[in-house]
Motif scaffolding. Structure first.
Motif, short mmCIF file in Angstrom:
data_model
loop_
_atom_site.label_atom_id
_atom_site.label_comp_id
_atom_site.label_asym_id
_atom_site.label_seq_id
_atom_site.Cartn_x
_atom_site.Cartn_y
_atom_site.Cartn_z
N VAL A 110 0.96 -1.12 -0.05
CA VAL A 110 -0.08 -0.02 0.02
C VAL A 110 0.34 1.45 -0.08
CG1 VAL A 110 -1.31 1.55 1.37
CG2 VAL A 110 -1.54 -1.13 1.97
N VAL A 111 0.62 1.97 -1.20
CA VAL A 111 1.41 3.12 -1.30
C VAL A 111 0.31 4.57 -0.20
CG1 VAL A 111 1.93 4.84 -2.33
CG2 VAL A 111 2.48 3.20 -3.11
N LEU A 112 1.20 5.04 0.44
CA LEU A 112 0.71 6.40 1.04
C LEU A 112 1.35 7.39 0.59
CD1 LEU A 112 -0.18 5.18 4.79
CD2 LEU A 112 -0.87 4.82 3.09
N SER A 113 0.21 8.75 -0.26
CA SER A 113 0.97 9.58 -0.25
C SER A 113 0.66 10.74 0.59
CB SER A 113 0.14 9.74 -1.79
OG SER A 113 1.01 11.10 -2.80
N ASN A 114 0.99 12.01 0.91
CA ASN A 114 0.81 13.27 1.44
C ASN A 114 0.19 14.40 0.94
OD1 ASN A 114 3.99 13.05 1.16
ND2 ASN A 114 3.80 15.63 1.28
N SER A 115 -0.39 15.14 2.26
CA SER A 115 -0.85 16.11 1.34
C SER A 115 -0.33 17.15 1.09
CB SER A 115 -2.72 16.60 1.74
OG SER A 115 -1.34 16.98 3.51
N LEU A 116 -0.31 19.23 0.57
CA LEU A 116 0.44 19.28 0.72
C LEU A 116 0.70 20.53 2.14
CD1 LEU A 116 1.75 21.72 -1.71
CD2 LEU A 116 -0.80 23.21 -0.74
N GLY A 117 2.09 20.61 1.92
CA GLY A 117 2.42 20.45 3.23
C GLY A 117 2.28 19.61 4.73
N THR A 118 2.47 18.89 4.56
CA THR A 118 2.89 17.99 5.56
C THR A 118 3.80 16.92 4.67
OG1 THR A 118 1.00 16.12 4.17
CG2 THR A 118 0.16 17.73 5.83
N ASP A 119 4.33 15.26 5.17
CA ASP A 119 5.68 14.93 4.94
C ASP A 119 4.40 13.11 5.47
OD1 ASP A 119 6.52 13.80 7.70
OD2 ASP A 119 7.51 15.59 7.88
N THR A 128 7.38 29.03 3.73
CA THR A 128 6.01 28.46 4.25
C THR A 128 5.37 28.55 5.31
OG1 THR A 128 7.39 26.27 5.13
CG2 THR A 128 6.52 26.65 2.71
N ALA A 129 6.34 29.23 6.87
CA ALA A 129 6.02 29.37 7.63
C ALA A 129 4.64 30.64 7.97
CB ALA A 129 7.16 29.86 8.26
N ALA A 130 4.92 30.99 7.05
CA ALA A 130 3.79 31.94 6.58
C ALA A 130 2.65 30.95 6.78
CB ALA A 130 3.88 33.09 5.96
N MET A 131 2.33 30.29 6.18
CA MET A 131 0.83 28.96 6.03
C MET A 131 0.57 28.73 7.54
SD MET A 131 -0.20 29.95 3.21
CE MET A 131 -0.80 29.14 2.51
N VAL A 132 0.89 28.56 7.91
CA VAL A 132 0.60 27.57 9.80
C VAL A 132 -0.72 28.38 9.82
CG1 VAL A 132 1.46 27.14 11.43
CG2 VAL A 132 2.97 26.87 9.59
N GLU A 133 -0.51 29.42 10.00
CA GLU A 133 -1.67 30.10 10.68
C GLU A 133 -3.09 29.96 9.95
OE1 GLU A 133 -0.80 34.02 12.59
OE2 GLU A 133 -3.32 34.89 12.34
N PRO A 134 -3.47 29.93 8.51
CA PRO A 134 -4.02 29.98 7.91
C PRO A 134 -4.22 28.66 7.96
CG PRO A 134 -2.99 30.51 6.59
CD PRO A 134 -1.60 30.87 7.49
N SER A 135 -3.75 27.54 7.40
CA SER A 135 -3.45 26.12 7.20
C SER A 135 -4.33 24.76 8.73
CB SER A 135 -2.36 25.51 7.08
OG SER A 135 -2.08 26.28 5.90
N VAL A 172 -0.06 21.52 16.41
CA VAL A 172 0.00 22.77 16.70
C VAL A 172 1.68 22.69 16.20
CG1 VAL A 172 0.74 25.04 17.20
CG2 VAL A 172 -1.07 23.79 17.31
N ALA A 173 1.97 21.53 17.53
CA ALA A 173 3.04 21.10 16.77
C ALA A 173 3.82 20.80 15.97
CB ALA A 173 4.37 20.61 18.75
N LYS A 174 3.35 19.94 16.16
CA LYS A 174 3.23 18.27 14.48
C LYS A 174 3.17 19.11 13.43
CE LYS A 174 2.81 13.67 12.95
NZ LYS A 174 1.94 12.63 13.49
N PHE A 175 2.05 19.64 13.23
CA PHE A 175 1.89 19.90 11.83
C PHE A 175 1.99 21.53 11.92
CE2 PHE A 175 -0.64 16.06 13.41
CZ PHE A 175 -0.87 15.76 11.69
N GLY A 176 2.24 22.17 13.07
CA GLY A 176 2.50 23.46 11.95
C GLY A 176 4.41 23.28 12.09
N GLY A 177 4.71 22.24 12.70
CA GLY A 177 6.77 22.21 12.40
C GLY A 177 6.37 21.20 11.17
N MET A 178 5.85 20.67 10.41
CA MET A 178 5.60 20.27 9.38
C MET A 178 5.98 20.88 8.20
SD MET A 178 3.46 16.75 8.63
CE MET A 178 3.01 15.93 10.23
#
Ligand SMILES: O=C(O)CC1=CCC(=O)O1
Length: 253
Positions: free
Chosen positions: A16-25, A134-141, A157-163
């Protein structure tokens, strides 16, 4: 392209291949791997410019993002695999199912869209990120990615904002441009992979109407809408998503 990946699970099991979204990993899938790896070899990877996959200056295309997956499968000697993607990952999956159907067994599309216009919005976002990072996208995302209770939680916030702030500026922008130029609608009717479509009822980025459009166009597709769940429904509703993915990838046809 040197795609960063992680392969977990029993040797010889279906992949199974798993593919991430924009701004994540690839850690977007942390809550799926233990469940899926009981039955499958789980191949999760970082989209270009995300996580530890380098980002060349864009713009990118879905053909390139799909090509990264095909090259990775070739490198690992995998002929055919199931595929699950969130958002940009789902767009990559639709491209693959249309253009390389011999490589995709079953498809799961989570909180995604085949037509996420207007293109100008994505080009504007690409320009903003090239200028401000990309840090500018954390608050709106974060309020789009999670319902309010989770979006404000410190660990989230720490995990996903960090990513997101760790994503490469050019890589993120290049992926925005792939979304601006994507052309998936006409190909949906030709997808032959058995398809599961999952939406988050509270997803403001790719609302359930986008999932309905995909599920209506892809022959035999099953649609499930989860609540409460916003855009990263696999992180917000891991048990439900794991159950749906396991059912979809194991059921007899
Ligand atoms: O960041 C967003 O606006 C939501 C999103 C669109 C494509 C994707 O992967 O995430």
């Amino acid at each position: 392209m040197n795609v960063n990946y992680e392969l977990t699970g029993p040797d010889g099991a279906p992949v199974v291949v798993l593919s991430n979204s924009l701004g994540t990993d690839l850690t977007l899938w942390d809550a799926q791997v233990p469940a899926l790896a009981q039955e499958f070899q789980v191949l999760r990877y970082d989209q270009r410019g995300h996580g530890a996959t380098p980002g060349k200056p864009g713009p990118y295309t879905l053909k390139q993002l799909g090509g990264d997956v095909l090259a990775l499968l070739d490198t690992l000697g995998i002929r055919k695999a199931h595929f699950a993607g969130v958002s940009l990952g789902g767009m990559t999956g639709m491209w693959l199912a249309e253009h390389a159907p011999e490589r995709i067994d079953r498809l799961a599309l989570i909180c995604t869209s085949a037509d996420l216009g207007p293109a100008s919005m994505w080009r504007d976002r690409a320009a903003l990120v090239r200028e401000k990072g990309t840090a500018a996208m954390v608050e709106p995302s974060l309020p789009k990615w999670f319902t309010p209770e989770l979006a404000g939680r410190e660990d989230v916030v720490a995990k996903f904002g960090g990513m997101l702030s760790a994503a490469d500026d050019d890589g993120y922008a290049g992926c925005c441009e792939a979304i601006a130029d994507m052309d998936l609608l006409d190909g949906l009717g030709g997808i032959t992979a058995p398809t599961l479509v999952i939406a988050g009822a509270e997803d403001p980025a790719t609302p359930p109407s986008h999932a309905e459009r995909i599920a209506t166009a892809v022959g035999g597709a099953r649609l499930e809408v989860l609540s409460p769940a916003a855009h990263l429904a696999n992180a917000e509703q891991p048990e439900a998503v794991n159950r749906l993915l396991l059912e979809h990838f194991t059921r007899s046809l």
